[in-house]
Design an enzyme around this catalytic site. Structure first.
Site, PDB file in Angstrom:
ATOM      1  N   PRO A   9     -98.923  67.725  70.622  1.00 26.89           N
ATOM      2  CA  PRO A   9     -98.040  66.901  71.446  1.00 26.89           C
ATOM      3  C   PRO A   9     -97.104  67.665  72.240  1.00 26.89           C
ATOM      4  O   PRO A   9     -96.817  67.697  73.219  1.00 26.89           O
ATOM      5  CB  PRO A   9     -97.374  65.671  70.589  1.00 26.89           C
ATOM      6  CG  PRO A   9     -98.152  65.384  69.375  1.00 26.89           C
ATOM      7  CD  PRO A   9     -98.546  67.060  68.996  1.00 26.89           C
ATOM      8  N   CYS A  29     -59.371  46.619  73.725  1.00 33.05           N
ATOM      9  CA  CYS A  29     -59.486  45.828  74.994  1.00 33.05           C
ATOM     10  C   CYS A  29     -59.919  44.510  74.996  1.00 33.05           C
ATOM     11  O   CYS A  29     -58.807  43.845  74.733  1.00 33.05           O
ATOM     12  CB  CYS A  29     -60.882  46.552  75.782  1.00 33.05           C
ATOM     13  SG  CYS A  29     -60.494  46.174  77.669  1.00 33.05           S
ATOM     14  N   ARG A  65     -61.092  43.644  83.493  1.00 37.95           N
ATOM     15  CA  ARG A  65     -60.624  42.849  84.918  1.00 37.95           C
ATOM     16  C   ARG A  65     -59.610  42.142  84.466  1.00 37.95           C
ATOM     17  O   ARG A  65     -58.800  41.841  85.182  1.00 37.95           O
ATOM     18  CB  ARG A  65     -61.707  42.137  85.257  1.00 37.95           C
ATOM     19  CG  ARG A  65     -62.866  42.932  85.907  1.00 37.95           C
ATOM     20  CD  ARG A  65     -63.793  41.687  86.536  1.00 37.95           C
ATOM     21  NE  ARG A  65     -64.967  42.507  87.143  1.00 37.95           N
ATOM     22  CZ  ARG A  65     -66.075  42.669  86.341  1.00 37.95           C
ATOM     23  NH1 ARG A  65     -66.327  42.420  85.205  1.00 37.95           N
ATOM     24  NH2 ARG A  65     -66.733  43.659  87.178  1.00 37.95           N
ATOM     25  N   HIS A  74     -59.398  51.929  76.032  1.00 36.23           N
ATOM     26  CA  HIS A  74     -60.464  52.567  75.267  1.00 36.23           C
ATOM     27  C   HIS A  74     -60.173  53.833  74.824  1.00 36.23           C
ATOM     28  O   HIS A  74     -60.774  54.981  75.048  1.00 36.23           O
ATOM     29  CB  HIS A  74     -61.726  52.501  76.002  1.00 36.23           C
ATOM     30  CG  HIS A  74     -62.365  51.144  76.450  1.00 36.23           C
ATOM     31  ND1 HIS A  74     -63.166  50.754  75.554  1.00 36.23           N
ATOM     32  CD2 HIS A  74     -62.067  50.427  77.538  1.00 36.23           C
ATOM     33  CE1 HIS A  74     -63.518  49.508  75.947  1.00 36.23           C
ATOM     34  NE2 HIS A  74     -62.801  49.192  77.366  1.00 36.23           N
ATOM     35  N   GLU A 111     -61.142  55.116  72.101  1.00 37.81           N
ATOM     36  CA  GLU A 111     -62.230  55.834  71.512  1.00 37.81           C
ATOM     37  C   GLU A 111     -62.939  56.945  72.118  1.00 37.81           C
ATOM     38  O   GLU A 111     -63.748  57.920  71.944  1.00 37.81           O
ATOM     39  CB  GLU A 111     -63.513  54.782  71.094  1.00 37.81           C
ATOM     40  CG  GLU A 111     -64.101  53.960  72.209  1.00 37.81           C
ATOM     41  CD  GLU A 111     -63.596  52.992  72.730  1.00 37.81           C
ATOM     42  OE1 GLU A 111     -62.332  52.781  72.557  1.00 37.81           O
ATOM     43  OE2 GLU A 111     -64.247  52.033  73.362  1.00 37.81           O
TER      44      GLU A 111
HETATM   45  N1  GLN Z   1     -64.059  41.412  79.445  1.00 38.96           N
HETATM   46  C1  GLN Z   1     -62.469  41.996  79.436  1.00 38.96           C
HETATM   47  C2  GLN Z   1     -62.034  42.142  80.464  1.00 38.96           C
HETATM   48  O1  GLN Z   1     -62.737  42.453  81.647  1.00 38.96           O
HETATM   49  C3  GLN Z   1     -62.332  42.808  78.345  1.00 38.96           C
HETATM   50  C4  GLN Z   1     -63.412  44.163  78.867  1.00 38.96           C
HETATM   51  C5  GLN Z   1     -63.457  45.228  77.672  1.00 38.96           C
HETATM   52  O2  GLN Z   1     -63.305  44.825  76.431  1.00 38.96           O
HETATM   53  N2  GLN Z   1     -63.703  46.459  78.057  1.00 38.96           N
HETATM   54  O3  GLN Z   1     -60.825  42.319  80.832  1.00 38.96           O
END
Ligand code: GLN
Length: 541
Positions: free
Chosen positions: A191, A382, A463, A508, A510
């Site tokens: 392969p 989040c 959002r 975030h 992470e």
């Molecule tokens: N859905 C949520 C927002 O738009 C959280 C988004 C997320 O966890 N990254 O605010």
């Protein structure tokens, strides 16, 4: 003058090209070179922002707010560099640029074609990134597998690059699979040979073959691969499966890849500093302690959907000298009447992760209630912050039916609502609050202790926000707002007191964790989890 390394993949997909690219970058970083990683993705989506985590895994967000492929996360973690929007190029982006140029009349009446217009745009983006990052070496990974129709323009562009910038400034690395068959685990090279033939057909002769294999390659097999594929034996790099991905750079170094690349590209010869990397791999492989962290999410069936969270927990394990076992918990499963303790009672810590839309939301809220009441270390990310606020509003403030405007239309208590500036946005792509934003940490909070300061910056992708109309009420009932935007308008972090660890963030974190620099919030969670486990053990003994 930047040197260019192009990484392609053959035989099968999911072969670990991202880790291979990231590991190669680490070898050069160990030698002190400035490295700019790049991903060339053949899909037509302009970016990964609109792609489902179920299908495509995590959407990785850069400081400058690009929504990208998760491989950029590997690059950042292994190379300890920050990617930018320019680090990710997709067919969608390339064609958008070419079509806009055509509409503007930039091509002066010429016929617009894949060669040279599309390939020129690809090369322009590669050179632009090298310049932006002032890179000694740019390493670009080409998504997909050689032989795919979609990746042809990218392969043609990198073929041309060799002519443009010269043989000694370009290098092609091909990552392939060497499978074994039958009861005697016979090693099969065919392969790989075919995949290299395919590359040659396109005009690319690889300089290095990284051979993914479960068994060690006998020397005659290596010679055979070398002969059939036209690659010197010392450039046939055996990459056997290892217990942690962070060991891969060490196996490459041992196989001589670092020195080979430096020689081949005529880079300055420098010592490779492996001390720190060896230490962290050593801790990862022989930790003194262990703990189990549950991660509640709604895309847990795809192992890659929460990649950066899993890696951040692993990194936090390194500094706590603890193996972190992750238990994935699908939030839907917490909604079918089974009490949350049956999923959560033997955990040492809990993460409630990001997500979009209403599915599984009540399960997340139940898990958070359990963690708050049972004093299980909890970290919300989040949507994890948003659901923690909903839980607190309902069960502590007594606001029955409190919810987020994302989940139900006109909830009686919209404790999470849409940002005013988001209300007008109709297009989905990149319409969120994206990228790095500063945050002021409130004095005297756990967040301040963890971060060791009051001014931080984290990446965002959301959002919705905590509704300020409820801020006072939440605080009056004991919720601590521990992080706010510099203009005080947005709640960025919350805590709950009288609890060993109850922290949530709208950001975030992470995305910023690195194996050599674990993120303080993840470190704090794992520390609390390890302590909880030790306390439980000592109370039983
Ligand atoms: N859905 C949520 C927002 O738009 C959280 C988004 C997320 O966890 N990254 O605010």
């Amino acid at each position: 003058m930047t040197k260019y390394i192009f990484v392609t993949g053959g035989v099968v997909s999911s072969i670990g090209k991202g880790i291979a690219t990231a590991s190669l970058g680490r070898l050069l970083r160990n030698r002190g070179f400035t490295v700019a990683p790049m991903k060339l993705d053949p899909y037509i989506n302009v970016d990964a922002g609109t792609m489902s985590p179920h299908q495509h895994g995590e959407v990785f967000v850069t400081d400058d707010g690009a929504e990208t492929d998760l491989d950029l996360g590997h690059y950042e973690r292994f190379m300890d560099v920050n990617c930018t929007a320019g680090s990710s190029l997709t067919t969608g982006k390339v064609y958008s640029a070419v079509i806009s140029a055509e509409r503007r009349g930039d091509y002066l009446g010429g016929t617009v074609q894949v060669i040279p217009h599309v390939t020129n745009e690809i090369k322009r983006a590669i050179h632009a990134l090298a310049k932006e990052q002032e890179a000694d070496v740019l390493i670009a990974e080409i998504g997909g597998t050689v032989g795919d129709i979609e990746s042809l323009p990218f392969l043609e562009a990198i073929r041309q690059m060799r002519t443009d910038v010269g043989h000694e400034n370009t290098m092609f690395v091909h990552v392939t699979l060497i499978p074994t068959v039958g009861p005697w685990q016979e090693v099969k090279t065919k392969p790989t040979q075919h995949s290299v033939y395919k590359l040659r057909e396109i005009g690319i002769a690889p300089d290095v073959l990284v051979c993914r294999t479960d068994v060690s390659l006998p020397s005659d097999v290596r010679e055979k691969i070398s002969l059939f594929c036209g690659v010197p034996p010392q450039a046939v790099i055996e990459s056997t499966t290892v217990s942690t991905i962070y060991e891969v750079p060490l196996t490459y170094e041992e196989a001589g890849l670092g020195d080979f690349v430096v020689d081949r590209l005529k880079l300055e010869k420098r010592d490779a500093n492996l001390v720190q990397w060896k230490q962290l791999v050593d801790t990862l492989k022989n930790p003194k302690r262990s703990c189990t962290i549950g991660v509640v999410g709604k895309y847990t069936t795809n192992g890659d959907a929460y990649k950066s969270i899993a890696e951040a927990l692993t990194h936090a394990g390194i500094s706590n000298d603890s193996h972190v076992h992750i238990r994935w918990i699908e939030s839907d499963n917490l909604e079918n009447g089974t009490p949350p303790e049956s999923f959560l009672q033997d955990l040492d810590g809990l993460v409630v992760g990001p997500g979009f839309g209403g599915r599984g939301i009540e399960g997340k809220i139940e898990a958070i209630r359990y963690a708050r009441e049972e004093k299980l270390p909890f970290f919300g990310i989040c949507l994890g912050l948003q659901t923690a606020v909903i839980e607190f509003a309902r069960n502590v403030c007594g606001l029955e039916g409190a919810n987020s405007e994302e989940m139900v239309e006109k909830p009686p208590y919209p404790v999470i609502h849409l940002l005013p500036e988001q209300k007008e946005v109709k297009e989905k792509g990149a319409s969120m609050r994206l990228g790095a934003y500063p945050c002021n940490i409130v004095h005297g909070t756990l967040a301040e202790k963890l971060y060791g300061g009051q001014r931080i910056e984290e990446r965002h992708r959301h959002r919705y926000e905590v509704n300020n109309d409820f801020r006072e009420m939440l605080q009056n009932h004991g919720m601590i707002i521990s992080g706010v935007s510099p203009d005080y308008r947005l709640v960025e972090m919350i805590e709950v007191g009288d609890h060993p660890f109850f922290v949530a963030t709208q950001a975030h974190p992470e995305f910023k964790s690195r194996p050599n620099r674990p993120h303080p919030l993840f470190e704090g969670l794992v520390k609390a989890a390890v302590e909880r486990k030790a306390n439980l053990v000592s109370s039983v003994l």
